[in-house]
Design a protein around this motif. Structure first.
Motif, PDB file in Angstrom:
ATOM      1  N   LEU A 111      -4.499  45.700  68.315  1.00 28.06           N
ATOM      2  CA  LEU A 111      -3.724  46.084  67.138  1.00 28.06           C
ATOM      3  C   LEU A 111      -3.285  44.814  66.415  1.00 28.06           C
ATOM      4  O   LEU A 111      -2.952  43.810  67.047  1.00 28.06           O
ATOM      5  CB  LEU A 111      -2.506  46.918  67.531  1.00 28.06           C
ATOM      6  N   SER A 112      -3.273  44.879  65.087  1.00 28.62           N
ATOM      7  CA  SER A 112      -2.913  43.710  64.290  1.00 28.62           C
ATOM      8  C   SER A 112      -1.563  43.914  63.619  1.00 28.62           C
ATOM      9  O   SER A 112      -1.062  45.043  63.525  1.00 28.62           O
ATOM     10  CB  SER A 112      -3.980  43.466  63.217  1.00 28.62           C
ATOM     11  N   VAL A 113      -0.996  42.823  63.141  1.00 28.14           N
ATOM     12  CA  VAL A 113       0.236  42.910  62.360  1.00 28.14           C
ATOM     13  C   VAL A 113       0.007  42.185  61.037  1.00 28.14           C
ATOM     14  O   VAL A 113      -0.538  41.077  61.004  1.00 28.14           O
ATOM     15  CB  VAL A 113       1.438  42.313  63.121  1.00 28.14           C
ATOM     16  N   ALA A 114       0.383  42.838  59.948  1.00 27.14           N
ATOM     17  CA  ALA A 114       0.211  42.278  58.607  1.00 27.14           C
ATOM     18  C   ALA A 114       1.553  41.788  58.085  1.00 27.14           C
ATOM     19  O   ALA A 114       2.541  42.536  58.118  1.00 27.14           O
ATOM     20  CB  ALA A 114      -0.368  43.335  57.667  1.00 27.14           C
ATOM     21  N   VAL A 115       1.574  40.549  57.614  1.00 29.42           N
ATOM     22  CA  VAL A 115       2.804  39.923  57.127  1.00 29.42           C
ATOM     23  C   VAL A 115       2.607  39.522  55.671  1.00 29.42           C
ATOM     24  O   VAL A 115       1.583  38.940  55.307  1.00 29.42           O
ATOM     25  CB  VAL A 115       3.155  38.684  57.968  1.00 29.42           C
ATOM     26  N   ASN A 116       3.586  39.818  54.846  1.00 32.18           N
ATOM     27  CA  ASN A 116       3.515  39.479  53.425  1.00 32.18           C
ATOM     28  C   ASN A 116       3.838  38.003  53.206  1.00 32.18           C
ATOM     29  O   ASN A 116       4.803  37.471  53.764  1.00 32.18           O
ATOM     30  CB  ASN A 116       4.493  40.342  52.625  1.00 32.18           C
ATOM     31  N   GLU A 127      21.425  38.627  59.921  1.00 31.55           N
ATOM     32  CA  GLU A 127      21.543  40.010  59.465  1.00 31.55           C
ATOM     33  C   GLU A 127      20.194  40.619  59.076  1.00 31.55           C
ATOM     34  O   GLU A 127      20.102  41.827  58.882  1.00 31.55           O
ATOM     35  CB  GLU A 127      22.500  40.087  58.259  1.00 31.55           C
ATOM     36  N   LEU A 128      19.175  39.800  58.951  1.00 32.45           N
ATOM     37  CA  LEU A 128      17.847  40.297  58.594  1.00 32.45           C
ATOM     38  C   LEU A 128      17.155  40.855  59.833  1.00 32.45           C
ATOM     39  O   LEU A 128      17.369  40.382  60.951  1.00 32.45           O
ATOM     40  CB  LEU A 128      17.001  39.175  58.000  1.00 32.45           C
ATOM     41  N   TYR A 129      16.313  41.862  59.622  1.00 27.10           N
ATOM     42  CA  TYR A 129      15.537  42.414  60.734  1.00 27.10           C
ATOM     43  C   TYR A 129      14.221  42.956  60.190  1.00 27.10           C
ATOM     44  O   TYR A 129      14.045  43.109  58.975  1.00 27.10           O
ATOM     45  CB  TYR A 129      16.318  43.509  61.470  1.00 27.10           C
ATOM     46  N   MET A 130      13.290  43.220  61.094  1.00 22.13           N
ATOM     47  CA  MET A 130      11.965  43.668  60.705  1.00 22.13           C
ATOM     48  C   MET A 130      11.746  45.122  61.118  1.00 22.13           C
ATOM     49  O   MET A 130      12.186  45.564  62.184  1.00 22.13           O
ATOM     50  CB  MET A 130      10.887  42.801  61.354  1.00 22.13           C
ATOM     51  N   CYS A 155       5.047  38.211  64.906  1.00 18.55           N
ATOM     52  CA  CYS A 155       4.085  37.796  65.924  1.00 18.55           C
ATOM     53  C   CYS A 155       4.664  37.948  67.327  1.00 18.55           C
ATOM     54  O   CYS A 155       3.967  38.363  68.265  1.00 18.55           O
ATOM     55  CB  CYS A 155       3.645  36.352  65.685  1.00 18.55           C
ATOM     56  N   MET A 156       5.954  37.643  67.473  1.00 18.00           N
ATOM     57  CA  MET A 156       6.606  37.822  68.773  1.00 18.00           C
ATOM     58  C   MET A 156       6.629  39.293  69.161  1.00 18.00           C
ATOM     59  O   MET A 156       6.413  39.651  70.325  1.00 18.00           O
ATOM     60  CB  MET A 156       8.027  37.253  68.724  1.00 18.00           C
ATOM     61  N   GLN A 157       6.891  40.159  68.173  1.00 20.94           N
ATOM     62  CA  GLN A 157       6.912  41.593  68.460  1.00 20.94           C
ATOM     63  C   GLN A 157       5.532  42.089  68.874  1.00 20.94           C
ATOM     64  O   GLN A 157       5.403  42.907  69.788  1.00 20.94           O
ATOM     65  CB  GLN A 157       7.407  42.371  67.243  1.00 20.94           C
ATOM     66  N   MET A 158       4.503  41.593  68.226  1.00 24.43           N
ATOM     67  CA  MET A 158       3.153  41.991  68.603  1.00 24.43           C
ATOM     68  C   MET A 158       2.832  41.556  70.024  1.00 24.43           C
ATOM     69  O   MET A 158       2.186  42.300  70.780  1.00 24.43           O
ATOM     70  CB  MET A 158       2.140  41.415  67.607  1.00 24.43           C
ATOM     71  N   LYS A 159       3.283  40.367  70.418  1.00 24.35           N
ATOM     72  CA  LYS A 159       3.088  39.909  71.790  1.00 24.35           C
ATOM     73  C   LYS A 159       3.822  40.820  72.777  1.00 24.35           C
ATOM     74  O   LYS A 159       3.301  41.134  73.863  1.00 24.35           O
ATOM     75  CB  LYS A 159       3.561  38.462  71.960  1.00 24.35           C
ATOM     76  N   ARG A 160       5.017  41.260  72.402  1.00 24.58           N
ATOM     77  CA  ARG A 160       5.748  42.182  73.283  1.00 24.58           C
ATOM     78  C   ARG A 160       4.967  43.470  73.459  1.00 24.58           C
ATOM     79  O   ARG A 160       4.851  43.999  74.574  1.00 24.58           O
ATOM     80  CB  ARG A 160       7.128  42.484  72.692  1.00 24.58           C
ATOM     81  N   TRP A 161       4.432  43.996  72.360  1.00 21.41           N
ATOM     82  CA  TRP A 161       3.665  45.242  72.439  1.00 21.41           C
ATOM     83  C   TRP A 161       2.394  45.046  73.261  1.00 21.41           C
ATOM     84  O   TRP A 161       1.990  45.934  74.003  1.00 21.41           O
ATOM     85  CB  TRP A 161       3.341  45.742  71.041  1.00 21.41           C
ATOM     86  N   GLN A 162       1.768  43.907  73.135  1.00 21.89           N
ATOM     87  CA  GLN A 162       0.563  43.645  73.920  1.00 21.89           C
ATOM     88  C   GLN A 162       0.880  43.653  75.414  1.00 21.89           C
ATOM     89  O   GLN A 162       0.103  44.173  76.230  1.00 21.89           O
ATOM     90  CB  GLN A 162      -0.064  42.317  73.499  1.00 21.89           C
ATOM     91  N   VAL A 174       3.550  28.890  64.001  1.00 20.48           N
ATOM     92  CA  VAL A 174       4.040  30.193  64.465  1.00 20.48           C
ATOM     93  C   VAL A 174       3.153  30.757  65.572  1.00 20.48           C
ATOM     94  O   VAL A 174       3.638  31.256  66.591  1.00 20.48           O
ATOM     95  CB  VAL A 174       4.109  31.188  63.289  1.00 20.48           C
ATOM     96  N   LEU A 175       1.837  30.655  65.395  1.00 19.18           N
ATOM     97  CA  LEU A 175       0.922  31.183  66.408  1.00 19.18           C
ATOM     98  C   LEU A 175       1.061  30.424  67.729  1.00 19.18           C
ATOM     99  O   LEU A 175       1.033  31.024  68.814  1.00 19.18           O
ATOM    100  CB  LEU A 175      -0.520  31.106  65.909  1.00 19.18           C
ATOM    101  N   LYS A 176       1.232  29.117  67.644  1.00 12.79           N
ATOM    102  CA  LYS A 176       1.408  28.320  68.860  1.00 12.79           C
ATOM    103  C   LYS A 176       2.703  28.685  69.561  1.00 12.79           C
ATOM    104  O   LYS A 176       2.745  28.832  70.802  1.00 12.79           O
ATOM    105  CB  LYS A 176       1.396  26.832  68.511  1.00 12.79           C
ATOM    106  N   LYS A 177       3.773  28.868  68.800  1.00 17.45           N
ATOM    107  CA  LYS A 177       5.082  29.174  69.384  1.00 17.45           C
ATOM    108  C   LYS A 177       5.110  30.554  70.021  1.00 17.45           C
ATOM    109  O   LYS A 177       5.716  30.750  71.080  1.00 17.45           O
ATOM    110  CB  LYS A 177       6.160  29.074  68.301  1.00 17.45           C
ATOM    111  N   THR A 178       4.454  31.531  69.388  1.00 18.63           N
ATOM    112  CA  THR A 178       4.511  32.907  69.876  1.00 18.63           C
ATOM    113  C   THR A 178       3.394  33.241  70.856  1.00 18.63           C
ATOM    114  O   THR A 178       3.494  34.205  71.618  1.00 18.63           O
ATOM    115  CB  THR A 178       4.444  33.900  68.708  1.00 18.63           C
TER     116      THR A 178
END
Length: 294
Positions: A122-127, A48-51, A108-115, A145-149
């Motif tokens: 463009l960067s993505v900041a995560v809390n 149920e969570l989303y970003m 990170c997956m979303q940033m890869k999609r945008w790339q 996470v970086l290796k997986k994405t």
């Protein structure tokens, strides 16, 4: 006895050395607390969570240079639940460890999609929560996470709250340097609201300070808040750090931070946090943003 027990815990929560008389509201709070706890556990299981993502604006170039990733929750039972309510609950019950890693991976997956759609540099900041920082080997989590994405570390920013940096300084510095060695960028979030010593700040390998929105929101009516915001900008630059102001909601706030040399900004004045599809539509209207046809 149950009522007396509840009263005792309320007394402890209010600093001890006092007393509390039982009120029915105390029982309702306990029930609501349990309901939220159970619903959040189900939310993690049921996806149920989303970003959502809020653009970060380079004030000198007037363009989008990245996004802050923010977690949201629409509960099948409770409806839309504020992060102000569910993030502290996740910290309390330990779910924040699983949720935090999921949020980083999803972002990170979303940033890869945008790339792949043509968005470059463009960067993505995560809390990063305090519990994540203290109870996991954060560099290992980030590396996994970086290796997986497949996202390069230079496109990931990790936002650390000022308050968590004053605990176990040796461990904090060691972890931060390990993250920097990987190539990620480090941001001190909510700067100015904690009690960290400036002598510690010079030890931290951070890239950016983020002025807390509380100083931005009242700067028009409070000379003190305006002075603090200006001081943080000057402090950051004197330490060769970039400075971002969050919570920009009107022209006065934007003009103030620009006049005092702030580097970046985010807030509803530019764009509220949105789902990836809506962010993509927003980016199509922005200059200097190249997108591939999809």
């Amino acid at each position: 006895m149950k009522s007396a027990d509840l009263s005792m815990y309320h007394a402890k929560d209010n600093g001890r050395n006092n007393f509390r008389v039982f009120e029915p509201e105390m029982n309702r709070r306990v029930i609501n607390h349990m309901q939220l706890d159970n619903a959040l556990r189900d939310a993690v299981k049921n996806n149920e969570l989303y970003m959502v993502y809020q653009p970060l604006i380079d004030l000198k170039q007037s363009k989008v240079v990245g996004f802050e990733a923010l977690m949201r929750w629409h509960s099948s039972v409770l409806g839309q639940v504020s992060p102000v309510d569910f993030i502290p609950m996740a910290e309390e019950n330990g779910l924040i460890l699983e949720m935090g890693e999921w949020a980083m991976e999803e972002s990170c997956m979303q940033m890869k999609r945008w790339q792949k759609q043509g968005l470059k540099n463009l960067s993505v900041a995560v809390n990063i929560s305090g519990r994540q920082f203290r109870h996991t080997c954060l560099p290992e989590v980030v590396a996994r996470v970086l290796k997986k994405t497949g996202l390069q570390a230079k496109y990931l920013e990790l936002e650390l709250t000022e308050s968590l940096l004053i605990e176990d300084i040796e461990h904090v510095v060691e972890t931060m340097y390990a993250l920097k060695d990987m190539g990620t960028k480090l941001v001190i979030d909510d700067f100015g609201t904690g009690y960290s010593s400036l002598s510690y700040l010079k030890q931290f390998p951070v890239d950016k300070l983020k002025i807390d929105r509380s100083f931005i929101s009242d700067m028009a009516s409070s000379q003190n808040d305006a002075a603090i915001a200006k001081a943080i900008i000057n402090l950051g630059h004197s330490l060769n750090l970039q400075v971002l102001a969050e919570g920009i909601e009107n022209e006065y706030q934007r003009d103030f931070i620009i006049a005092h040399g702030c580097d970046f900004a985010q807030g509803y004045f530019y764009k509220q946090p949105e789902t990836p599809d809506k962010i993509l539509e927003y980016l199509k209207s922005q200059p200097n943003i190249m997108l591939k046809d999809s």
